[in-house]
Write an enzyme that holds these catalytic residues in place. Structure first.
Site, mmCIF file in Angstrom:
data_model
loop_
_atom_site.group_PDB
_atom_site.id
_atom_site.type_symbol
_atom_site.label_atom_id
_atom_site.label_comp_id
_atom_site.label_asym_id
_atom_site.label_seq_id
_atom_site.Cartn_x
_atom_site.Cartn_y
_atom_site.Cartn_z
ATOM 1 N N GLY B 18 59.738 -22.938 10.811
ATOM 2 C CA GLY B 18 59.942 -22.964 12.255
ATOM 3 C C GLY B 18 59.567 -21.649 12.916
ATOM 4 C CG PHE B 21 63.346 -17.818 21.065
ATOM 5 C CD1 PHE B 21 62.613 -16.785 21.622
ATOM 6 C CD2 PHE B 21 63.515 -18.976 21.804
ATOM 7 C CE1 PHE B 21 62.066 -16.897 22.896
ATOM 8 C CE2 PHE B 21 62.988 -19.102 23.074
ATOM 9 C CZ PHE B 21 62.262 -18.067 23.624
ATOM 10 C CB VAL B 86 59.889 -29.384 5.914
ATOM 11 C CG1 VAL B 86 60.847 -29.601 4.753
ATOM 12 C CG2 VAL B 86 59.518 -27.921 6.041
ATOM 13 C CD GLU B 177 66.557 -22.403 34.613
ATOM 14 O OE1 GLU B 177 65.956 -22.838 33.614
ATOM 15 O OE2 GLU B 177 66.815 -21.195 34.789
ATOM 16 C CG ASP B 307 68.892 -24.169 19.152
ATOM 17 O OD1 ASP B 307 69.511 -23.125 19.442
ATOM 18 O OD2 ASP B 307 68.143 -24.755 19.952
ATOM 19 C CB ALA B 325 66.535 -17.978 23.379
ATOM 20 C CD GLN B 326 69.484 -12.706 23.699
ATOM 21 O OE1 GLN B 326 69.883 -12.072 22.723
ATOM 22 N NE2 GLN B 326 68.355 -12.405 24.312
#
Lengths: 437, 437
Positions: B18, B21, B86, B177, B307, B325-326
């Site tokens: 993957g 991030f 995979v 958003e 995640d 993401a963080q």
């Protein structure tokens, strides 16, 4: 119920089929004419085809060379745009049949442009890749990057070569520009992105049936182009035709064969046939015979302009004008003038083509250009090529984004958009069906 | 014959699945570690997901938020990238099974991210649109523009409304958003591009099952967001769930119905399941249970980050960290550090999440942001939001192109990329099959 829903107007209606160079220039020039303009296109954007080859070689985003037609004509009050495909014509009733319903016209203009011409060779048509639409260009980009990724998974050079043999057929400007762009991918991008693949495994071929590249240019320019491409490592073959291609092996007219999974065909274009048009006005090359006023043979109020129109009364071009943007633009403008004259019941003005010159870029710092009294070459021609193309792009945003991409590429030797956008998610099946993407 | 062709190295091999991030931050931090890094991804690019909603609302080109993984890691000599899916794992033999063949590993890291979670409702899954991949975003854009074009062809408002009712489900940052962006399409683009369609026919709904929008933010910020969206004309419904959706009618938990052909689902994400992983380490939410070192339960040398990883030992987050993401970035960096410690046979360092704050943009000049001691709102938060996102984008070209698009949009109230890229040409069937696009 689906219906065109075009507001009725007291003014005569000009229906334009196609939002290419011819169609949009005609429509723009009719802005202040006492007519209602109905513009139809199967897409909702105008495509700047001269830069399509840069999309297919990962140099530009597809969005930078496409401009929404609604954006172009937002301020033109007398214009209605509809996304539609033409399905037929009832000329006696002045009715155009389309996928969104019948549309009445007073004047009808075909500006449908051209499509790849495989000259009847079905096998090549099935296996080769044309390059006239945005989706084709995006898919070529995806395909080319995928060829490289897959080559990494093979050990046997004999298996790799067909994946990395890129063969362009047709030595006109498109073929020359494509070959140059592929040669630059090989020279600048391949060693950085795929250092494990020997550069010798990638080969770029340019095959031209005639005796020279850029047939419409001078002898000297053709030669310079040939040398420049050879310097870049392109294997140029002139006087060579392609006889067969089965998706794996290209058979040339001289009996030689090339193993390749990528045959890019830019050896010719033909008029995009309009469904339902009487067969007798269509020429074998798909074009429609028009007189010097762009009137379709046998009709008073039906016109054709640009690539789709064949006008043979100019002695400089007995076989009709070349299928290039400049002819379409100039015919669009002249027809707008003539439509005004018709409304004023004045005599029409015959079309006269003013050749503004032609140019082709070969690669970084190299282009050729020929104008009336000038023949440019090398760095200066390349700068002129860039300025002319930037200025011709519609819209400030597109100009700026393209400029930045070029600027960036020039100094970094990079290609920004070499990504493979592929399908995957299951829950977009519905979307795909609806949108037809 | 296809094979991974990964060069053998004397150093231990870290295989990362993957390139999101988590994966790219882990890989980058291992640049000078004495390991061979093998990075696998099904795509050849890193996707900047936080701006995906702008692609789907015609504000950005897809290419500007995707960065080729080969470009990112070009200078990292100890890294090999392969495009691969995979298919399974033989943990006893330290073998990862993939579509391009078996890959041996010493350390294996799953960083496969998350996918849309429809919480088991098959009908919704089939008819709603998720928004986690680039192709989904492009297709949403195509779909939305097409809804407008088709609405023009209808006279009956009852037929038009379902086409122009856009319903977002999920009041998290993505939903907020998206709703803001759709409301701006309605406010600024619709009157210009489709003056014939009454604005009242377009409605933007935001539906949230919980009691407030932006659940992870403070009460005050949630309220401000609610008011800002309402001011923009968004119909916000909290404490409301979606029970059913058949592609035409949305049935809400309160029994009400909304006619809509566009249900955009951002109500939840779940871990992307890795094929062939033992079922007992997978949680019902698709995540993999890991300890404080991101080690997968029951394995010494198999890890999961971001995640896909559920780490429950932090008392602030008893149900695991948020899928943002963080967390992925910080876990990637911490794991890189731990892999070095493993090689040095030193004790590992437990992961500690440092919450850098969260933000969401609502529209032009409006955003909300919360950092440790600060709560921002309105114009200033919007500027901060833009700077943070621009700086986080990989690559100079992408930063510049996104900046120009924003700048252009700000001053012109335009959307540059509202084009519908659709299939058409017959000779691309072959390409489509090969590339899977």
């Amino acid at each position: 119920m689906i219906q065109p829903n075009i507001p009725e107007s007291a003014q005569p209606r000009v229906v334009i089929v196609g939002g290419g160079f011819g169609g949009i220039n005609l429509a723009k020039q009719l802005k202040h004419a006492p007519v209602q303009v109905v513009l139809l296109d199967r897409n909702n954007y105008h495509l700047f085809q001269p830069l399509l080859y840069q999309v297919s070689t990962a140099g530009l985003e597809p969005d930078s060379i496409a401009f929404p037609l609604r954006g172009i004509f937002r301020k033109q009050k007398n214009l209605v745009f509809r996304m539609a495909e033409v399905t037929g014509i009832k000329a006696t009733e002045n009715i155009l049949e389309t996928g969104i319903g019948d549309i009445r016209y007073d004047y009808l203009v075909f500006a449908t442009g051209s499509n790849t011409n495989f000259f009847g060779n079905k096998a090549i048509e099935e296996n080769a890749i044309g390059m006239k639409s945005l989706i084709e260009a995006v898919q070529i980009r995806n395909y080319v990057v995928k060829q490289f990724e897959e080559s990494l998974l093979l050990k046997n050079p004999e298996e790799i070569k067909p994946k990395l043999n890129f063969v362009m057929v047709g030595g006109g400007p498109t073929g020359v520009e494509l070959a140059g762009a592929f040669a630059e991918l090989r020279k600048y991008i391949m060693p950085k992105d795929y250092p494990d693949l020997p550069q010798s495994l990638m080969n770029v071929y340019l095959i031209e049936a005639g005796p020279k590249l850029l047939a419409s240019f001078s002898e000297k320019t053709s030669e310079r182009t040939l040398h420049a491409l050879q310097e870049l490592g392109v294997k140029v073959m002139v006087n060579t035709g392609v006889k067969e291609y089965d998706g794996h092996t290209i058979t040339l007219s001289n009996g030689e064969t090339i193993e390749s999974q990528s045959l890019l065909w830019s050896a010719g274009v033909k008029g995009v046939p309009v469904n339902g048009l009487p067969q007798d006005i269509l020429l074998p090359n798909g074009r429609i015979l028009v007189n010097e006023f762009n009137q379709v043979k046998g009709y008073e109020n039906v016109f054709a302009i640009g690539d789709i129109a064949q006008m043979t009364n100019d002695q400089r071009f007995p076989k009709g004008y070349p299928m290039v943007a400049q002819v379409a633009i100039q015919q669009g403008k002249n027809l707008a003038h003539n439509i005004r004259l018709i409304l004023e019941k004045k005599p029409l003005k015959g079309f006269y083509y003013k050749d503004l010159g032609s140019m082709a870029t070969i690669g970084r710092n190299r282009a050729v250009a020929e104008f009336a009294n000038m023949r440019l070459n090398g760095y200066f021609a390349w700068i002129v090529w860039m300025i002319v193309h930037l200025m011709s792009l519609l819209g400030f945003r597109n100009k700026l984004v393209v400029f930045i991409n070029w600027f960036y590429r020039y100094f970094t030797y990079e290609r920004g958009t070499r990504i493979i956008i592929k399908r995957g998610a299951a829950n977009i099946v519905k979307l795909r069906q609806t949108v037809g993407v």
